[in-house]
Design a protein around this motif. Structure first.
Motif, PDB file in Angstrom:
ATOM      1  N   PRO A 209       0.813  -1.231   0.000  1.00  0.00           N
ATOM      2  CA  PRO A 209       0.000   0.000   0.000  1.00  0.00           C
ATOM      3  C   PRO A 209       0.840   1.272   0.000  1.00  0.00           C
ATOM      4  N   TYR A 210       2.031   1.223   0.615  1.00  0.00           N
ATOM      5  CA  TYR A 210       2.883   2.410   0.654  1.00  0.00           C
ATOM      6  C   TYR A 210       3.575   2.622  -0.687  1.00  0.00           C
ATOM      7  N   PHE A 211       4.026   1.532  -1.312  1.00  0.00           N
ATOM      8  CA  PHE A 211       4.655   1.649  -2.626  1.00  0.00           C
ATOM      9  C   PHE A 211       3.639   2.093  -3.679  1.00  0.00           C
ATOM     10  N   LEU A 212       2.383   1.621  -3.530  1.00  0.00           N
ATOM     11  CA  LEU A 212       1.348   1.934  -4.512  1.00  0.00           C
ATOM     12  C   LEU A 212       0.722   3.306  -4.291  1.00  0.00           C
ATOM     13  N   GLY A 213       1.017   3.923  -3.166  1.00  0.00           N
ATOM     14  CA  GLY A 213       0.402   5.209  -2.859  1.00  0.00           C
ATOM     15  C   GLY A 213      -1.000   5.090  -2.330  1.00  0.00           C
ATOM     16  N   GLU A 214      -1.419   3.883  -1.937  1.00  0.00           N
ATOM     17  CA  GLU A 214      -2.767   3.696  -1.401  1.00  0.00           C
ATOM     18  C   GLU A 214      -2.880   4.195   0.032  1.00  0.00           C
TER      19      GLU A 214
END
Length: 893
Positions: A46-51
């Protein structure tokens, strides 16, 4: 250096370098693209995806991983494990390539006295992406690695992505040269057995598009922040630092081999074939225990199928080593002991783990017996056909239906003096894999277009949930989404997704159904039918604009359907009580495996290695739960840390990912669980809990369904009316009904048995007259008639045999037909021949084709007795005539 020490040094190094230590996530996460967590970065997606915004700029973890794509390679290579530990350090927009390279080099080559691993710098090689000049230059400048030990590779080897659209980037891999005795000179591009990869540094800076394979996709953009994701194989580092030949001989795996040596009486290192079996046992035993520890039970699909395959490969490998007694619990004990320092939960949960492997082994031994019989039949048929090669489709059937691997089939075939068509088997296996890959590709959802949700999250921030204490709130619309696109307004009749800055609506999760209700603006109304959280931190209300035009940035009145919320909350609290009651009755092995909390009803799934729960136990649980209701305990919730929650005995659910803070829900002292759902204020508000049923929904998993509150009262009221009607009908008190009804049922069964006997006697009584009425067809006594309507197949066979016996030593054929009445019904027939008829070449099975078509049917059997059926009772006279002609021709011949 022991494996646990290797992991500890990694964590200590990065914590001292400013990284937040993050515990390993479960092997089971809610990700449609993964059966198991297979890399350290998965929990950080979620952090890498910007979620979701990362709660820390740097992190480090030792992540449990399972990769199953190379199961067949386990034991045959030096480096393949199904379960392994991935040590990783992560940067979320903080340091980038230079920092990642510097950290890795310092830890890998730092002296052991100073907390490093002490690898010889002169034996370190690295690879970089083919056009990543920056990484190559950093390795020369920071680590002093000469250019000849820095090799460039293409996208298939040195460019990382998740296999689906999303973040990606070039990577750099660290290799250790094991020496010339392990292979050819020339670096990793020449020989990856001699040059062993130990660490992969991913420079996550790009966004990839759709495409297949490791290198057949476009790069469509740059990430807004550059991130670092690394993974060091703990087991690979262990086998290098421990001076052993492969990962199976390291300190956490070799003890299982030692146990297998004790059980089998054979020794590791003597026979290459046996060594593969020892390694399979050791690897799969560890994987199986860790997978079961995270809540998976054996089944015929998904994760459960992978687990079943691993456990059965252990049993088969043990049998090939000459061990025929149960082995899985013994291996599991060894895994528990060696893995406990890093994973203490395996010890506390071991009774359940042991029960799962014990039951699976018992079930497989039954299957193995059945499959062995199939093999024996196939081997006999192969020999009778004059062949010495067992067909590939037979080997595949044994594998696909009975779980026999090809090596077991090869072993059994050799013992039977046969070989196996391995090429045919491999072709069928490849076809099956191709189908599985196509199915998996079809299921992959990617991280498609959540850009509209992330745009709202970036501009408005996380949604504030007020629903624990409020069911009505004044809010502001901060986002409107129609068909996946953010819009400023949505008119009447539009299906819309609404994001509020603060909301009393509960988004579906944790088994609890979503709230419904209305969002009312100055001149518009939105009916809310569902609430979800598609990205972390965002609550999205799905519904329809029923009047007016909804507009962004408008102040609205958000109101939850109170009756529904209260009913769902009652069900959720009841589920917690049922969970606690089942654990009290069955022990800790009764762990929650799923739930559904709907208005007035609940569904609770739990692991039960011991099989069905007795009705008496279910009744006791129901009684105990309702006693908690009567006691009217206080229901309270509070926020604490995961460690503190564990200390006070709060139950956590398998596969759930918990952050630094968790919410604990307590119902008196009876139940204490981690839970984000809504609940009643006091247990007495549930009114009544009625458990309706208990059944299996898969291997080792049971389901209890129940009703709560008014729905439970209404159910009992209907039951009371039904019991009263039965009591009146039987002129008995309610408590006498089971005995009375049982007596009536038994009398009916006795009457049916007597009637069957009378009917059978009547049918058989006609045998004499039928034999006396036999017609002579050129010296053959023929009895071909219709039996009375409704005669059963058993009676028809018995009558035909009796008539045949009364024909004595004469050549005779008996053909009896039975119909169920009417031209649209069905017809059955039986043909029996005497010994003298068979001497003249009249076989019952060969006579059937002569007349079966006349009744629209077919059949067959042995020379003395055959049977069949058809769909045209009107054709019986024609069938009799056809048989008569067949016998006349045979007599003349």
């Amino acid at each position: 250096m022991q494996t646990h020490e290797i992991a500890r040094r990694f964590t200590d190094y990065f914590v001292n370098a400013g990284h937040t230590r993050v515990p390993s996530a479960s092997l089971i996460l809610d990700d449609p693209n993964l059966l198991f967590v297979n890399a350290g970065m998965v929990q950080f997606k979620p952090y890498f995806l910007g979620e979701a915004p990362p709660p820390y700029p740097r992190a480090t973890s030792i992540q449990k991983c399972v990769r199953t794509g190379d199961i067949d390679e386990v034991g045959r290579t030096t480096r393949h494990n199904t379960f392994f530990q991935m040590a990783g350090n992560f940067s979320f927009g903080d340091y980038f390539k230079a920092g990642a390279i510097e950290h890795a080099w310092n830890l890998v080559t730092g002296s052991q006295d100073a907390g490093g691993y002490g690898f010889d710098p002169d034996r370190i090689w690295v690879t970089v992406y083919q056009d990543d000049d920056e990484a190559a230059d950093l390795w020369r400048r920071i680590a002093g690695i000469p250019a000849e030990r820095i090799q460039r590779r293409g996208m298939a080897d040195n460019f990382w992505s998740m296999g689906i659209p999303g973040p990606c980037g070039p990577c750099s891999e660290i290799y250790y040269d094991r020496g010339p005795e392990y292979g050819r000179e020339g670096g990793p591009v020449v020989d990856e057995d001699r040059y062993l990869e130990i660490w992969n540094l991913v420079f996550m800076q790009n966004v990839r598009g759709e495409g297949g394979g490791k290198d057949n996709f476009p790069i469509v953009g740059e990430l807004p922040a550059k991130n670092i994701d690394t993974g060091m194989g703990v087991e690979r580092v262990a086998y290098l630092l421990q001076g052993v030949q492969n990962v199976y001989e390291t300190d956490l795996v070799r003890p299982v081999i030692a146990r297998a040596e004790e059980l089998s009486g054979r020794r590791y290192g003597i026979s290459p074939e046996d060594d593969v079996r020892f390694r399979v046992i050791a690897d799969h035993a560890r994987s199986g225990v860790m997978i079961i520890g995270d809540g998976v039970t054996p089944s015929n699909d998904g994760r459960g199928y992978v687990l079943r395959r691993l456990l059965r490969r252990i049993v088969r490998s043990s049998r090939l080593l000459g061990v025929h007694e149960p082995v899985l619990p013994a291996y599991a004990e060894v895994v528990r002991d060696v893995m406990a320092p890093a994973y203490p939960e395996i010890v506390t949960d071991f009774d359940r783990i042991a029960a799962v492997v014990r039951n699976e082994e018992e079930a497989f031994l039954v299957t193995l017996t059945a499959g062995s019989k199939i093999f024996d039949v196939a081997a006999t048929a192969t020999k009778q056909a004059g062949s010495t090669v067992l067909a590939g489709d037979k080997a595949f059937q044994l594998h696909d239906t009975y779980g026999f691997p090809i090596d077991l089939t090869l072993e059994m075939a050799a013992e039977a003096g046969l070989t196996v068509d391995e090429q045919g088997f491999r072709r069928l296996m490849d076809e099956q894999r191709a189908r599985a890959k196509a199915d998996a590709a079809a299921r992959k959802t990617g991280h498609g277009d959540g850009s509209a949700y992330r745009a709202v999250l970036d501009t408005a921030g996380s949604s504030e949930f007020l629903g624990y204490s409020e069911l009505i709130a004044e809010s502001v619309i901060v986002g409107l989404i129609v068909d996946g696109t953010g819009v400023p307004a949505a008119g009447e009749g539009t299906a819309v997704e609404v994001v509020l800055d603060r909301t009393p609506f509960y988004a579906e999760g944790g088994g609890q159904q979503a709230d419904t209700g209305v969002i009312v603006g100055p001149d518009f109304t939105i009916t809310v039918s569902d609430v979800q959280s598609p990205v972390t931190g965002l609550i999205v209300h799905r519904g329809t604009v029923t009047t007016g035009e909804a507009r962004i940035d408008t102040l609205v009145h958000a109101e939850v359907d109170t009756d529904r919320r209260v009913a769902v909350s009652r069900s959720h609290s009841a589920t917690h009580l049922v969970h606690a009651g089942m654990r009290r009755a069955l022990g800790d092995s009764a762990a929650q495996a799923g739930s559904m909390n709907a208005p007035g009803r609940l569904r609770f799934d739990f692991t039960s290695p011991g099989g069905a729960v007795p009705a008496s136990v279910l009744a006791d649980v129901e009684d105990e739960v309702n006693a908690v209701l009567i006691a009217d305990h206080d229901v309270r919730s509070f926020i604490t840390t995961p460690d503190e929650a564990r200390k006070i005995g709060a139950l956590a659910l398998f596969g759930e990912k918990y952050g630094d803070s968790v919410r604990v829900v307590e119902i008196g002292e009876y139940s204490r669980e981690l839970c984000g759902g809504t609940h009643v204020h006091r247990s007495g508000q549930l009114g009544l809990v009625k458990l309706l049923s208990e059944a299996s929904i898969g291997s080792g998993v049971r389901r209890v369904e129940g009703l709560v509150g008014l729905d439970a009262f209404r159910f009992l009221a209907r039951e009371h009316v039904l019991v009263s009607q039965l009591a009146d009908q039987f002129k008995a008190r309610p408590e006498e009904l089971p005995e009375r009804i049982g007596g009536v049922v038994e009398r009916l069964r006795a009457a049916e048995r007597e009637l069957e006997k009378v009917r059978a006697d009547a049918v058989l009584a006609s045998a004499g007259s039928l034999a006396d009425g036999a017609e002579d067809v050129n010296g053959i006594a023929l009895v071909a008639v219709s039996a009375p309507e409704g005669v059963s197949g058993n009676d028809l066979r018995a009558l035909a045999s009796d008539v045949r016996g009364r024909l004595g030593s004469r050549p005779g054929v008996v053909a009896l037909f039975s119909t169920d009445g009417g031209d649209s019904g069905k017809v059955s027939f039986v043909v029996a021949t005497t010994s003298a008829a068979r001497d003249r070449g009249l076989a019952a099975g060969k006579l059937v084709p002569a007349f079966a078509k006349a009744v629209g049917g077919r059949g067959g059997g042995k020379p003395d007795l055959a049977q069949g059926g058809g769909t045209d009772p009107s054709g019986v006279p024609a069938a009799v005539e056809a048989l008569r002609r067949e016998l006349a021709g045979a007599a003349r011949g």
